[in-house]
Write an enzyme that holds these catalytic residues in place. Structure first.
Site, short mmCIF file in Angstrom:
data_model
loop_
_atom_site.label_atom_id
_atom_site.label_comp_id
_atom_site.label_asym_id
_atom_site.label_seq_id
_atom_site.Cartn_x
_atom_site.Cartn_y
_atom_site.Cartn_z
N CYS A 134 87.20 26.01 14.44
CA CYS A 134 87.63 26.11 15.84
C CYS A 134 88.64 25.03 16.22
O CYS A 134 89.38 25.19 17.19
CB CYS A 134 86.43 26.04 16.78
N GLN A 168 76.49 29.20 13.85
CA GLN A 168 76.77 28.44 15.07
C GLN A 168 75.82 28.81 16.22
O GLN A 168 75.38 27.94 16.97
CB GLN A 168 78.22 28.66 15.49
N ARG A 222 85.19 35.79 35.16
CA ARG A 222 84.37 36.73 35.93
C ARG A 222 84.06 36.13 37.30
O ARG A 222 83.58 35.01 37.42
CB ARG A 222 83.07 37.04 35.19
N SER A 270 79.63 36.64 39.63
CA SER A 270 78.39 36.59 38.85
C SER A 270 77.36 35.72 39.56
O SER A 270 77.70 34.83 40.35
CB SER A 270 78.65 36.04 37.45
N SER A 284 80.92 30.98 24.61
CA SER A 284 82.35 31.20 24.72
C SER A 284 82.68 32.67 24.47
O SER A 284 81.94 33.39 23.80
CB SER A 284 83.12 30.33 23.73
N HIS A 330 88.02 31.74 24.15
CA HIS A 330 88.07 30.86 22.97
C HIS A 330 88.74 31.57 21.79
O HIS A 330 88.07 32.03 20.87
CB HIS A 330 86.64 30.44 22.62
N CYS A 374 83.85 21.06 18.92
CA CYS A 374 82.95 21.22 17.78
C CYS A 374 83.58 22.23 16.82
O CYS A 374 84.34 23.11 17.21
CB CYS A 374 81.57 21.68 18.23
N GLY A 380 82.97 24.48 12.91
CA GLY A 380 82.04 24.98 11.92
C GLY A 380 81.85 24.02 10.77
O GLY A 380 82.78 23.32 10.36
#
Length: 388
Positions: free
Chosen positions: A89, A152, A216, A219, A243, A344, A374, A376
């Protein structure tokens, strides 16, 4: 001593899964932001010593060196080289680090860094394969971690459990991210950083896509609470507090202060500090905590010196655990929303987040900003920018 400064930073709007950008080729979308840099700065592409391009899933249409394909798609001279960087990422944040290091060392005078991901066409699971070409982690790695295959989502759930974060905690954080992003859109905070993309819908109608479409509105905790746990029956991680799967690209132009002056460019910020850290690959996503500490130590700064934090919202527990461990102000973390709302596009997210943070620093007169993601396998990049 040479420095590395950012002259311009630009991004596409982020498209949701199977949304406005889903039918674009990754190279063409990358070319769009590369040429946006040219339009905004008057850059002669022939002067670019290298394009360092992040992509987390370099297979399918993103294989074969997507950085090089992006340069060619942009119509830039064949003499301009490019390299593709894959650090999960954090790929395009790592791309910025490598471009800055090249500028500071004198290997480059002018470099472009950024990244892309079209997750609608090349999903994250594709990178792990189906076993046809072997086990991604290998027998020694699996043996070291008792056969655990790193995941993850499972790691995020472990972090939530470790920190005692409830479903309400996580869903409230997600709601706040959407509210912040919606407010930023309504107030025009993203307008200058976005290079609108012309898209053609399924009905053949062309339109200009200029707004992040994953945000959104309306919500509630009740609607989020109705979503089923994603990774275990009694878990707290859902699609609503994680994400979004997204499409997008971003690019930054880097050089030295002296060279910028020669071209009449006004540097926006300098790369003050750049670090990378490793952590437990099973929980995997706690890397921003040690990376932040390492960056602050190396910079000689305290957490209170930083005016804005962009910590990637891979999952709600990641940012909440980071905030608790570092003591950073929650209000200063992702003030314009994060990946739970904006999205993401993994290989392009580091550059997208840096673009957003940089423009926020300029708009608000903030001296220092810190970004971390962060990654992987239990890693994280951290970058401190200093506004000039």
């Amino acid at each position: 001593m040479r420095d590395a400064v950012i002259v311009e930073a630009v991004r596409t709007p982020v498209g949701k899964r199977n949304g406005s950008l889903s039918r674009h080729h990754s190279a063409d979308l990358s070319a769009h932001v590369l040429n946006a840099l040219v339009e905004r700065t008057g850059l002669d592409p022939r002067l670019v010593d290298d394009v360092v391009w992040g992509c987390a899933i370099p297979i399918g249409m993103q294989s074969g060196g997507i950085g090089r394909a992006s340069v060619l798609a942009a119509g830039w001279p064949e003499s301009v080289p490019a390299v593709t960087v894959e650090r999960q990422c954090g790929s395009s944040q790592q791309a910025v680090h490598q471009a800055a290091a090249g500028v500071i060392s004198g290997q480059y005078d002018i470099a472009v860094a950024g990244g892309v991901e079209i997750m609608s066409a090349v999903p994250a699971r594709a990178a792990l394969g189906d076993g046809s070409f072997g086990e991604p982690f290998g027998p020694s790695v699996l043996a070291r971690y008792d056969g655990v295959r790193f995941h993850q989502g499972v790691g995020a759930q472990m972090i939530a459990d470790e920190y005692g974060l409830t479903r309400t905690d996580l869903d409230s954080h997600a709601l706040d991210s959407h509210a912040r992003a919606a407010r930023a859109i309504d107030e025009g905070r993203f307008k200058h950083q976005i290079a609108p993309v012309e898209v053609v819908d399924e009905d053949g109608a062309a339109r200009l896509f200029d707004t992040d479409e994953g945000v959104r509105r309306g919500s509630t905790l009740e609607t989020l609470g109705a979503l089923r746990p994603a990774f275990s029956e009694d878990g707290t991680i859902t699609a609503g507090n994680a994400s979004q799967i997204s499409d997008g690209s971003a690019a930054l132009l880097l050089t030295t202060s002296d060279i910028a002056r020669q071209h009449g460019w006004r540097p926006l910020a300098r790369i003050h500090t750049a670090v990378v850290a490793g952590t437990d690959p099973v929980t995997m996503l706690k890397g921003p905590i040690p990376a932040t500490r390492r960056a602050l130590d190396r910079a000689g700064l305290e957490i209170g010196d930083i005016g804005v934090f962009e910590i990637n919202e891979a999952f709600a527990p990641v940012t909440l655990a980071w905030q608790r461990e570092t003591g950073a102000s929650y209000e200063l973390m992702n003030p314009n929303g994060g990946a739970m709302a904006i999205g993401h596009p993994i290989g392009g997210s580091g550059a997208r987040i840096m673009t957003t943070m940089l423009h926020h620093m300029v708009d608000e007169g903030i001296k220092y900003g810190l970004q971390s993601m962060c990654e992987g396998g239990g890693m994280a990049n951290a970058t401190i920018l200093e506004r000039l």
